[in-house]
Write a protein that holds these residues in place. Structure first.
Motif, short mmCIF file in Angstrom:
data_model
loop_
_atom_site.label_atom_id
_atom_site.label_comp_id
_atom_site.label_asym_id
_atom_site.label_seq_id
_atom_site.Cartn_x
_atom_site.Cartn_y
_atom_site.Cartn_z
N VAL A 167 0.85 -1.19 0.00
CA VAL A 167 0.00 0.00 0.00
C VAL A 167 0.89 1.24 0.00
O VAL A 167 1.79 1.37 0.84
CB VAL A 167 -0.93 0.01 1.23
CG1 VAL A 167 -1.77 1.28 1.25
CG2 VAL A 167 -1.83 -1.23 1.21
N GLU A 168 0.66 2.14 -0.94
CA GLU A 168 1.51 3.32 -1.04
C GLU A 168 1.36 4.20 0.20
O GLU A 168 0.23 4.45 0.65
CB GLU A 168 1.13 4.13 -2.28
CG GLU A 168 1.45 3.45 -3.59
CD GLU A 168 1.17 4.36 -4.77
OE1 GLU A 168 1.42 5.59 -4.66
OE2 GLU A 168 0.67 3.85 -5.79
N PRO A 169 2.47 4.69 0.75
CA PRO A 169 2.40 5.52 1.95
C PRO A 169 1.47 6.73 1.81
O PRO A 169 0.79 7.10 2.76
CB PRO A 169 3.85 5.95 2.17
CG PRO A 169 4.66 4.85 1.58
CD PRO A 169 3.88 4.40 0.39
N ARG A 170 1.42 7.32 0.62
CA ARG A 170 0.58 8.51 0.44
C ARG A 170 -0.89 8.17 0.63
O ARG A 170 -1.70 9.06 0.95
CB ARG A 170 0.80 9.14 -0.93
CG ARG A 170 0.39 8.27 -2.10
CD ARG A 170 0.62 8.96 -3.44
NE ARG A 170 0.23 8.10 -4.55
CZ ARG A 170 -1.01 7.97 -5.00
NH1 ARG A 170 -1.99 8.66 -4.43
NH2 ARG A 170 -1.29 7.18 -6.02
N ARG A 171 -1.27 6.90 0.46
CA ARG A 171 -2.67 6.50 0.65
C ARG A 171 -3.00 6.27 2.12
O ARG A 171 -4.17 6.06 2.47
CB ARG A 171 -2.97 5.25 -0.19
CG ARG A 171 -2.95 5.52 -1.68
CD ARG A 171 -3.00 4.26 -2.50
NE ARG A 171 -4.28 3.58 -2.48
CZ ARG A 171 -5.30 3.87 -3.28
NH1 ARG A 171 -5.20 4.86 -4.16
NH2 ARG A 171 -6.42 3.19 -3.23
N VAL A 198 -6.60 11.78 8.46
CA VAL A 198 -6.32 10.53 9.17
C VAL A 198 -5.00 9.93 8.71
O VAL A 198 -4.70 9.91 7.51
CB VAL A 198 -7.46 9.52 8.95
CG1 VAL A 198 -7.09 8.14 9.45
CG2 VAL A 198 -8.72 10.03 9.64
N LEU A 199 -4.22 9.48 9.69
CA LEU A 199 -2.99 8.75 9.43
C LEU A 199 -3.22 7.32 9.92
O LEU A 199 -3.39 7.09 11.12
CB LEU A 199 -1.80 9.36 10.17
CG LEU A 199 -1.37 10.77 9.76
CD1 LEU A 199 -2.23 11.81 10.46
CD2 LEU A 199 0.10 11.00 10.13
N ALA A 200 -3.25 6.37 8.98
CA ALA A 200 -3.46 4.96 9.31
C ALA A 200 -2.14 4.24 9.06
O ALA A 200 -1.68 4.19 7.93
CB ALA A 200 -4.56 4.37 8.45
N ALA A 201 -1.54 3.67 10.11
CA ALA A 201 -0.17 3.16 10.01
C ALA A 201 -0.10 1.67 10.34
O ALA A 201 0.22 1.28 11.46
CB ALA A 201 0.74 3.94 10.94
N PRO A 202 -0.40 0.79 9.35
CA PRO A 202 -0.20 -0.64 9.55
C PRO A 202 1.28 -1.00 9.41
O PRO A 202 2.06 -0.25 8.81
CB PRO A 202 -1.01 -1.26 8.42
CG PRO A 202 -0.93 -0.24 7.32
CD PRO A 202 -0.94 1.10 8.01
N LEU A 203 1.66 -2.14 9.95
CA LEU A 203 3.00 -2.66 9.73
C LEU A 203 3.13 -3.12 8.27
O LEU A 203 2.20 -3.76 7.74
CB LEU A 203 3.29 -3.83 10.66
CG LEU A 203 3.27 -3.53 12.16
CD1 LEU A 203 3.35 -4.83 12.95
CD2 LEU A 203 4.41 -2.60 12.52
N PRO A 204 4.25 -2.87 7.62
CA PRO A 204 4.41 -3.29 6.22
C PRO A 204 4.82 -4.76 6.13
O PRO A 204 5.94 -5.10 5.72
CB PRO A 204 5.51 -2.35 5.70
CG PRO A 204 6.34 -2.07 6.91
CD PRO A 204 5.39 -2.05 8.08
N ILE A 205 3.90 -5.65 6.48
CA ILE A 205 4.18 -7.08 6.51
C ILE A 205 4.19 -7.62 5.08
O ILE A 205 3.17 -7.58 4.38
CB ILE A 205 3.11 -7.81 7.34
CG1 ILE A 205 3.07 -7.26 8.77
CG2 ILE A 205 3.39 -9.31 7.36
CD1 ILE A 205 1.85 -7.72 9.56
N VAL A 206 5.32 -8.10 4.64
CA VAL A 206 5.44 -8.61 3.28
C VAL A 206 4.54 -9.84 3.13
O VAL A 206 4.65 -10.81 3.89
CB VAL A 206 6.90 -8.95 2.94
CG1 VAL A 206 6.99 -9.60 1.55
CG2 VAL A 206 7.77 -7.71 3.00
#
Length: 262
Positions: free
Chosen positions: A92-96, A234-242
Motif C-alpha cells: 500500500v503506497e504511503p501517500r494512501r 487521518v494517518l493509518a499506520a499498519p506494519l508493512p508485513i510482506v
C-alpha cells in the motif's frame, strides 16, 4: 513559513489536535469468532524475553503473538478472495495512508437496533446535508459500538442465532466500493461487515466489494465521536508485513480545534 512548519506550530499551540482512534491492544482485546469448521485468529499476547533480570539486566522486552486482524487493524485487498491479485499490506503506497475522513453517525439507529445496516439512501441523505464523500478519503461509520469494546461479550453480541452488530447492506457496500471516490471504510465493530453479514448475498459484502475494488478497511476504531463530520485528516499506520493480508494499526486523526468545538 512552510506548510510543515505551520503544522508543527499548530500542533504545539494546540490549534490542531491529535485524536487517537486506536483501541488499546492487550490479551483482552475482542477478536472475531468464526464458527466451525473455519479457523480463527489467535488473540494478542506478550511473551516476556527479559525484564531487568539475569536474562537481560538492563532491559525489558517481549515477543508478541498476534493475528493480522486483531484489535484496530487495516484490511488490505489481498485479505479477500475478490482482491486476491491486489495489494498486500506492505504494497500500500504511503501517500494512501494519509487521507481526509468524514463521519457518518448512525449511533442512534444502532442503539435502537444492533442489526441496523446502512443503506444507499442513508448515505445520500447524509451527503445532502454534509456534502459529497471525499475523493481519496475515508468514510468512517460511527455506531457507538466502541463503548462496548472493554467487554468482549457485549462487543461481539452473539447469541444462538449468531453475532449481532451494525454494518452495511450488500447493495450499499457495492455502491460505496464501486461508485464513490472513497479509499475505504472505517468502523467501530470487530470487522467492516455487520454481525449477520455471513447471511448476506454476497456474504461479508464490505470485504467482498471494497477489497475487490482495491480499497481498504479499518476496524475497531474508537473516539469517532471526537471527530467533526468532515475536516479531519487521518494517518493509518499498519506494519508493512510482506505478503500480509492486514496488520494491527495505529490510527490517528488531525483535527482543527475550532472544528472540534463547533
Amino acid at each position: 513559513m512552510s506548510v510543515l512548519a505551520e503544522l508543527l506550530k499548530a500542533l504545539a499551540a494546540g490549534s490542531v489536535e491529535v485524536v487517537d482512534l486506536t483501541a488499546p491492544l492487550s490479551e483482552s482485546t475482542p477478536i472475531l469468532q468464526l464458527p466451525e469448521p473455519f479457523a480463527n485468529t489467535v488473540p494478542f499476547a506478550l511473551r516476556e524475553i527479559s525484564r531487568y533480570d539475569d536474562r537481560g539486566p538492563a532491559w525489558y522486552w517481549n515477543d508478541i503473538v498476534t493475528g493480522e486482524h486483531v484489535g484496530t487493524h487495516f484490511d488490505a485487498p489481498v485479505h479477500w478472495v475478490t482482491g486476491r491479485d491486489g495489494e498486500d499490506v506492505s504494497q500500500v503506497e504511503p501517500r494512501r495512508l494519509v487521507a481526509p475522513a468524514v463521519v457518518l453517525d448512525a449511533s442512534a439507529e444502532a442503539a435502537a437496533d444492533p442489526d441496523f445496516v446502512l443503506e444507499i439512501d442513508h448515505v445520500r441523505a447524509w451527503e445532502k446535508v454534509n456534502g459529497p464523500l471525499p475523493d481519496g478519503g475515508w468514510l468512517f461509520y460511527r455506531t457507538g459500538w466502541d463503548a462496548r469494546s472493554a467487554d468482549a461479550a457485549a462487543f461481539l453480541n452473539a447469541d444462538e442465532t449468531g453475532p449481532h452488530s451494525p454494518g452495511v447492506s450488500a447493495e450499499c457496500a457495492r455502491w460505496l466500493a464501486e461508485e464513490t471516490p472513497i479509499i475505504g471504510i472505517g468502523v467501530e465493530t470487530v470487522g467492516t461487515d455487520a454481525g449477520a453479514a455471513h447471511g448476506f448475498e454476497p456474504p461479508f459484502p464490505c470485504h467482498s466489494y471494497f477489497l475487490g475494488a482495491g480499497k481498504y478497511g479499518l476496524t475497531q476504531l474508537q473516539n469517532l465521536a471526537r471527530l467533526p463530520v468532515r475536516g479531519a485528516v487521518v494517518l493509518a499506520a499498519p506494519l508493512p508485513i510482506v505478503g500480509g493480508s492486514g496488520s494491527p494499526a495505529r490510527v490517528l486523526a488531525l483535527v482543527e480545534r475550532d472544528v472540534v468545538e463547533r
